[in-house]
Design a protein around this motif. Structure first.
Motif, PDB file in Angstrom:
ATOM      1  N   MET A 135      40.947  -5.883  32.807  1.00  0.00           N
ATOM      2  CA  MET A 135      39.835  -5.149  33.354  1.00  0.00           C
ATOM      3  C   MET A 135      38.816  -4.937  32.241  1.00  0.00           C
ATOM      4  O   MET A 135      39.124  -4.419  31.191  1.00  0.00           O
ATOM      5  CB  MET A 135      40.337  -3.825  33.905  1.00  0.00           C
ATOM      6  CG  MET A 135      39.260  -2.993  34.476  1.00  0.00           C
ATOM      7  SD  MET A 135      40.072  -1.633  35.315  1.00  0.00           S
ATOM      8  CE  MET A 135      38.800  -1.137  36.325  1.00  0.00           C
ATOM      9  N   SER A 136      37.607  -5.338  32.498  1.00  0.00           N
ATOM     10  CA  SER A 136      36.548  -5.283  31.490  1.00  0.00           C
ATOM     11  C   SER A 136      35.521  -4.231  31.889  1.00  0.00           C
ATOM     12  O   SER A 136      35.119  -4.147  33.043  1.00  0.00           O
ATOM     13  CB  SER A 136      35.897  -6.661  31.410  1.00  0.00           C
ATOM     14  OG  SER A 136      34.716  -6.570  30.692  1.00  0.00           O
ATOM     15  N   SER A 137      35.100  -3.445  30.949  1.00  0.00           N
ATOM     16  CA  SER A 137      34.053  -2.455  31.223  1.00  0.00           C
ATOM     17  C   SER A 137      32.736  -2.943  30.633  1.00  0.00           C
ATOM     18  O   SER A 137      32.704  -3.726  29.690  1.00  0.00           O
ATOM     19  CB  SER A 137      34.427  -1.104  30.618  1.00  0.00           C
ATOM     20  OG  SER A 137      34.487  -1.197  29.214  1.00  0.00           O
ATOM     21  N   TYR A 138      31.641  -2.464  31.174  1.00  0.00           N
ATOM     22  CA  TYR A 138      30.313  -2.871  30.726  1.00  0.00           C
ATOM     23  C   TYR A 138      29.963  -2.146  29.440  1.00  0.00           C
ATOM     24  O   TYR A 138      30.049  -0.937  29.341  1.00  0.00           O
ATOM     25  CB  TYR A 138      29.275  -2.554  31.815  1.00  0.00           C
ATOM     26  CG  TYR A 138      27.858  -2.804  31.360  1.00  0.00           C
ATOM     27  CD1 TYR A 138      27.386  -4.101  31.209  1.00  0.00           C
ATOM     28  CD2 TYR A 138      27.009  -1.750  31.076  1.00  0.00           C
ATOM     29  CE1 TYR A 138      26.104  -4.334  30.793  1.00  0.00           C
ATOM     30  CE2 TYR A 138      25.721  -1.975  30.654  1.00  0.00           C
ATOM     31  CZ  TYR A 138      25.265  -3.273  30.515  1.00  0.00           C
ATOM     32  OH  TYR A 138      23.986  -3.501  30.103  1.00  0.00           O
ATOM     33  N   ASP A 139      29.553  -2.904  28.433  1.00  0.00           N
ATOM     34  CA  ASP A 139      29.133  -2.334  27.162  1.00  0.00           C
ATOM     35  C   ASP A 139      27.764  -2.924  26.814  1.00  0.00           C
ATOM     36  O   ASP A 139      27.650  -4.121  26.586  1.00  0.00           O
ATOM     37  CB  ASP A 139      30.149  -2.660  26.067  1.00  0.00           C
ATOM     38  CG  ASP A 139      29.809  -1.975  24.750  1.00  0.00           C
ATOM     39  OD1 ASP A 139      28.875  -1.141  24.731  1.00  0.00           O
ATOM     40  OD2 ASP A 139      30.482  -2.278  23.754  1.00  0.00           O
ATOM     41  N   PRO A 140      26.688  -2.107  26.799  1.00  0.00           N
ATOM     42  CA  PRO A 140      25.343  -2.629  26.516  1.00  0.00           C
ATOM     43  C   PRO A 140      25.250  -3.298  25.156  1.00  0.00           C
ATOM     44  O   PRO A 140      24.411  -4.147  24.936  1.00  0.00           O
ATOM     45  CB  PRO A 140      24.433  -1.411  26.575  1.00  0.00           C
ATOM     46  CG  PRO A 140      25.227  -0.304  27.145  1.00  0.00           C
ATOM     47  CD  PRO A 140      26.656  -0.687  27.088  1.00  0.00           C
ATOM     48  N   ALA A 141      26.125  -2.944  24.227  1.00  0.00           N
ATOM     49  CA  ALA A 141      26.077  -3.555  22.897  1.00  0.00           C
ATOM     50  C   ALA A 141      26.508  -5.015  22.942  1.00  0.00           C
ATOM     51  O   ALA A 141      26.202  -5.775  22.029  1.00  0.00           O
ATOM     52  CB  ALA A 141      26.963  -2.770  21.938  1.00  0.00           C
ATOM     53  N   ASP A 142      27.209  -5.438  23.994  1.00  0.00           N
ATOM     54  CA  ASP A 142      27.668  -6.816  24.110  1.00  0.00           C
ATOM     55  C   ASP A 142      26.595  -7.755  24.660  1.00  0.00           C
ATOM     56  O   ASP A 142      26.756  -8.962  24.609  1.00  0.00           O
ATOM     57  CB  ASP A 142      28.893  -6.902  25.021  1.00  0.00           C
ATOM     58  CG  ASP A 142      30.114  -6.252  24.381  1.00  0.00           C
ATOM     59  OD1 ASP A 142      30.141  -6.141  23.136  1.00  0.00           O
ATOM     60  OD2 ASP A 142      31.023  -5.856  25.135  1.00  0.00           O
ATOM     61  N   THR A 143      25.508  -7.221  25.209  1.00  0.00           N
ATOM     62  CA  THR A 143      24.472  -8.066  25.789  1.00  0.00           C
ATOM     63  C   THR A 143      23.578  -8.609  24.684  1.00  0.00           C
ATOM     64  O   THR A 143      23.372  -7.964  23.662  1.00  0.00           O
ATOM     65  CB  THR A 143      23.610  -7.270  26.798  1.00  0.00           C
ATOM     66  OG1 THR A 143      23.009  -6.179  26.125  1.00  0.00           O
ATOM     67  CG2 THR A 143      24.439  -6.785  27.957  1.00  0.00           C
ATOM     68  N   PRO A 144      23.004  -9.819  24.881  1.00  0.00           N
ATOM     69  CA  PRO A 144      22.129 -10.372  23.861  1.00  0.00           C
ATOM     70  C   PRO A 144      20.867  -9.533  23.724  1.00  0.00           C
ATOM     71  O   PRO A 144      20.381  -8.940  24.693  1.00  0.00           O
ATOM     72  CB  PRO A 144      21.805 -11.782  24.355  1.00  0.00           C
ATOM     73  CG  PRO A 144      22.275 -11.857  25.749  1.00  0.00           C
ATOM     74  CD  PRO A 144      23.208 -10.719  25.997  1.00  0.00           C
ATOM     75  N   ALA A 145      20.352  -9.485  22.526  1.00  0.00           N
ATOM     76  CA  ALA A 145      19.147  -8.696  22.268  1.00  0.00           C
ATOM     77  C   ALA A 145      17.951  -9.358  22.923  1.00  0.00           C
ATOM     78  O   ALA A 145      17.754 -10.560  22.825  1.00  0.00           O
ATOM     79  CB  ALA A 145      18.921  -8.562  20.771  1.00  0.00           C
ATOM     80  N   GLY A 146      17.143  -8.556  23.581  1.00  0.00           N
ATOM     81  CA  GLY A 146      15.917  -9.049  24.192  1.00  0.00           C
ATOM     82  C   GLY A 146      14.760  -8.841  23.230  1.00  0.00           C
ATOM     83  O   GLY A 146      14.942  -8.749  22.025  1.00  0.00           O
ATOM     84  N   PRO A 147      13.547  -8.743  23.761  1.00  0.00           N
ATOM     85  CA  PRO A 147      12.391  -8.489  22.918  1.00  0.00           C
ATOM     86  C   PRO A 147      12.549  -7.154  22.196  1.00  0.00           C
ATOM     87  O   PRO A 147      13.166  -6.226  22.703  1.00  0.00           O
ATOM     88  CB  PRO A 147      11.219  -8.439  23.894  1.00  0.00           C
ATOM     89  CG  PRO A 147      11.708  -9.049  25.144  1.00  0.00           C
ATOM     90  CD  PRO A 147      13.199  -8.921  25.144  1.00  0.00           C
ATOM     91  N   SER A 148      11.975  -7.078  21.007  1.00  0.00           N
ATOM     92  CA  SER A 148      12.124  -5.846  20.231  1.00  0.00           C
ATOM     93  C   SER A 148      11.466  -4.682  20.946  1.00  0.00           C
ATOM     94  O   SER A 148      10.432  -4.833  21.592  1.00  0.00           O
ATOM     95  CB  SER A 148      11.510  -6.013  18.849  1.00  0.00           C
ATOM     96  OG  SER A 148      10.115  -6.120  18.939  1.00  0.00           O
ATOM     97  N   THR A 149      12.084  -3.541  20.846  1.00  0.00           N
ATOM     98  CA  THR A 149      11.572  -2.340  21.497  1.00  0.00           C
ATOM     99  C   THR A 149      11.081  -1.342  20.463  1.00  0.00           C
ATOM    100  O   THR A 149      11.215  -0.154  20.631  1.00  0.00           O
ATOM    101  CB  THR A 149      12.665  -1.697  22.371  1.00  0.00           C
ATOM    102  OG1 THR A 149      13.785  -1.402  21.514  1.00  0.00           O
ATOM    103  CG2 THR A 149      13.094  -2.606  23.494  1.00  0.00           C
ATOM    104  N   ASP A 150      10.514  -1.857  19.389  1.00  0.00           N
ATOM    105  CA  ASP A 150      10.063  -0.987  18.314  1.00  0.00           C
ATOM    106  C   ASP A 150       8.692  -0.376  18.572  1.00  0.00           C
ATOM    107  O   ASP A 150       8.017   0.011  17.646  1.00  0.00           O
ATOM    108  CB  ASP A 150      10.060  -1.757  16.991  1.00  0.00           C
ATOM    109  CG  ASP A 150       9.105  -2.933  17.022  1.00  0.00           C
ATOM    110  OD1 ASP A 150       8.696  -3.382  15.965  1.00  0.00           O
ATOM    111  OD2 ASP A 150       8.772  -3.409  18.126  1.00  0.00           O
ATOM    112  N   GLY A 201       7.022  -1.244  21.890  1.00  0.00           N
ATOM    113  CA  GLY A 201       6.487  -1.909  23.061  1.00  0.00           C
ATOM    114  C   GLY A 201       5.639  -3.111  22.689  1.00  0.00           C
ATOM    115  O   GLY A 201       5.511  -3.471  21.520  1.00  0.00           O
ATOM    116  N   PRO A 202       5.049  -3.749  23.688  1.00  0.00           N
ATOM    117  CA  PRO A 202       4.231  -4.931  23.426  1.00  0.00           C
ATOM    118  C   PRO A 202       2.955  -4.561  22.680  1.00  0.00           C
ATOM    119  O   PRO A 202       2.383  -3.486  22.889  1.00  0.00           O
ATOM    120  CB  PRO A 202       3.925  -5.472  24.822  1.00  0.00           C
ATOM    121  CG  PRO A 202       4.099  -4.311  25.731  1.00  0.00           C
ATOM    122  CD  PRO A 202       5.122  -3.421  25.087  1.00  0.00           C
TER     123      PRO A 202
END
Length: 86
Positions: free
Chosen positions: A1-16, A18-19
């Protein structure tokens, strides 16, 4: 059984922060605002403007702003993308 961990998702655009606004968009917006202000001033009769000189001045200012903004953007992008990998 696997739980969702946001740290496991690939990094998207930087959120430092915003655009970022594009340099060209900002410069053209400033040109439109400057033209509108000059038209209002000339219609009020406060100053008599020569259209040729106004256009030359706006084009020189816009060109300089685009060159400086492009250089600053490229400089910032070079700092941001340095990862130390070959």
């Amino acid at each position: 059984m696997s739980s969702y961990d946001p740290a496991d998702t690939p990094a998207g655009p930087s959120t430092d922060g915003g655009p970022r606004a594009r340099v060209g968009t900002v410069v053209w917006g400033l040109i439109v605002l400057a033209l509108a202000a000059l038209i209002i001033i000339s219609r009020l009769g406060l100053v008599a403007l020569n259209g040729t000189y106004v256009l030359i001045g706006l084009m020189i200012g816009a060109g300089a702003a685009l060159v400086v903004g492009g250089l600053l953007s490229a400089r910032r992008r070079d700092k941001d993308t340095t990862t130390g990998k070959s």
